[in-house]
Motif scaffolding. Sequence first.
Motif, PDB file in Angstrom:
ATOM      1  N   ALA A  90       0.852  -1.198   0.000  1.00 27.71           N
ATOM      2  CA  ALA A  90       0.000   0.000   0.000  1.00 27.71           C
ATOM      3  C   ALA A  90       0.883   1.241   0.000  1.00 27.71           C
ATOM      4  N   PRO A  91       1.541   1.528  -1.126  1.00 23.24           N
ATOM      5  CA  PRO A  91       2.509   2.637  -1.147  1.00 23.24           C
ATOM      6  C   PRO A  91       1.889   4.005  -0.916  1.00 23.24           C
ATOM      7  N   GLY A  92       0.567   4.119  -1.053  1.00 19.75           N
ATOM      8  CA  GLY A  92      -0.084   5.406  -0.819  1.00 19.75           C
ATOM      9  C   GLY A  92      -0.464   5.653   0.625  1.00 19.75           C
ATOM     10  N   ILE A  93      -0.240   4.674   1.494  1.00 24.82           N
ATOM     11  CA  ILE A  93      -0.550   4.843   2.916  1.00 24.82           C
ATOM     12  C   ILE A  93       0.690   5.354   3.638  1.00 24.82           C
ATOM     13  N   LYS A  94       0.536   6.476   4.308  1.00 23.14           N
ATOM     14  CA  LYS A  94       1.631   7.065   5.074  1.00 23.14           C
ATOM     15  C   LYS A  94       1.318   6.942   6.559  1.00 23.14           C
ATOM     16  N   LEU A  95       2.356   6.783   7.346  1.00 24.46           N
ATOM     17  CA  LEU A  95       2.198   6.665   8.797  1.00 24.46           C
ATOM     18  C   LEU A  95       2.739   7.906   9.487  1.00 24.46           C
ATOM     19  N   ARG A  96       2.030   8.315  10.521  1.00 20.92           N
ATOM     20  CA  ARG A  96       2.505   9.364  11.423  1.00 20.92           C
ATOM     21  C   ARG A  96       2.566   8.753  12.809  1.00 20.92           C
ATOM     22  N   LEU A  97       3.739   8.812  13.439  1.00 19.24           N
ATOM     23  CA  LEU A  97       3.904   8.238  14.772  1.00 19.24           C
ATOM     24  C   LEU A  97       3.711   9.326  15.819  1.00 19.24           C
ATOM     25  N   THR A  98       2.941   9.004  16.833  1.00 25.67           N
ATOM     26  CA  THR A  98       2.716   9.927  17.939  1.00 25.67           C
ATOM     27  C   THR A  98       3.222   9.265  19.212  1.00 25.67           C
ATOM     28  N   PRO A  99       3.704  10.033  20.174  1.00 27.03           N
ATOM     29  CA  PRO A  99       4.313   9.429  21.366  1.00 27.03           C
ATOM     30  C   PRO A  99       3.338   8.563  22.160  1.00 27.03           C
ATOM     31  N   TYR A 100       3.866   7.474  22.676  1.00 31.36           N
ATOM     32  CA  TYR A 100       3.119   6.579  23.562  1.00 31.36           C
ATOM     33  C   TYR A 100       3.565   6.922  24.985  1.00 31.36           C
ATOM     34  N   GLY A 101       2.715   7.607  25.721  1.00 32.38           N
ATOM     35  CA  GLY A 101       3.063   7.999  27.079  1.00 32.38           C
ATOM     36  C   GLY A 101       2.522   7.023  28.106  1.00 32.38           C
ATOM     37  N   SER A 102       2.574   7.417  29.343  1.00 31.28           N
ATOM     38  CA  SER A 102       2.074   6.562  30.418  1.00 31.28           C
ATOM     39  C   SER A 102       0.559   6.579  30.501  1.00 31.28           C
ATOM     40  N   ASP A 103      -0.082   7.549  29.840  1.00 32.72           N
ATOM     41  CA  ASP A 103      -1.537   7.669  29.849  1.00 32.72           C
ATOM     42  C   ASP A 103      -2.046   7.447  28.427  1.00 32.72           C
TER      43      ASP A 103
END
Length: 308
Positions: free
Chosen positions: A120-133
């Motif tokens: 799926a080359p058209g799918i882009k990922l954005r990573l967001t921080p995984y915190g304690s909550d």
Amino acid sequence: MRYDLNLLPVFMALMQERSVTRAAARLNITQPALSNALTRLRALLLDPLFIRERYGMQPTPKAQELAPVIAAALASLDGVILGQQAFDPARAELLLTIAPNSYVEFVLVPAIVARLRERAPGIKLRLTPYGSDLADTGVISGTTALVLGRIVDPPDNLVVQHLIDDGLDCIVRADHPTVGERLTRARYESLKHVNMLPPGRLRVGLFQALERQGLKRDVAVSVTHFLAIPEMVAVTDYCATLPRLICRHLAQDRRLKVLPAPVDLGSFPVHMAWHVRYRDDPAHRWLRALVDEVAKEVAAGPALPAAS
């Protein structure tokens, strides 16, 4: 009476964020637009809904009463509408937000990105921080597609799937002066250690495992990311206790030596969780299947080489 369904996600974003600024950013709208939507919500429901206080917007009793009803309604609507839509990963153009903890970001995310590039080359990922909550990741409000890590005591609106289990091994520098091909309990306790302090639950799990086995560590330094550990161990006589799949990566570094822990420290689970509203979303179902597939393949990879 006619209802504006666009107001319901605004209500849920405010319930989760307790801030007009953060809620607007989460919904990708301007603050004035969100404030206008809140004004309309208040007029529709004949209640202030959120009161500005020193530490943010606090929901009124009416808002707290409405929150589970609105969340369930949004989930039902998504299930009906999205379930009718076809999904072609090869043609899809999407930006998806996921929240992996630092372990998953190191071990699984590169393989997930590689698989997406193939299928799926058209799918882009954005990573967001995984915190304690978990609320900080956006998964509880549904603005984040997936959270990946160790999920403990999830709220009712999250679906949790077990992906894999991982164990724990140790690393020292390859030419360590006092550690040979085996790490005994006595030698482990005599060494200085590098400790990992992630914001999630892995730290708790390791401490509990050491305590169950009565194994002591003399911690010389604590770090906040796995990438700092091999560099530190490679230039000291310190030892680090790390997840086995991370040690598998580090075994390729000639400066390091990977050894089994002196006692069995057990295993820890890795989970994937998502908001119930995505249960029947075809794109989301496809992404979940891909992540599960990649995780199983990574976990079943080649065993660690024997220490030399």
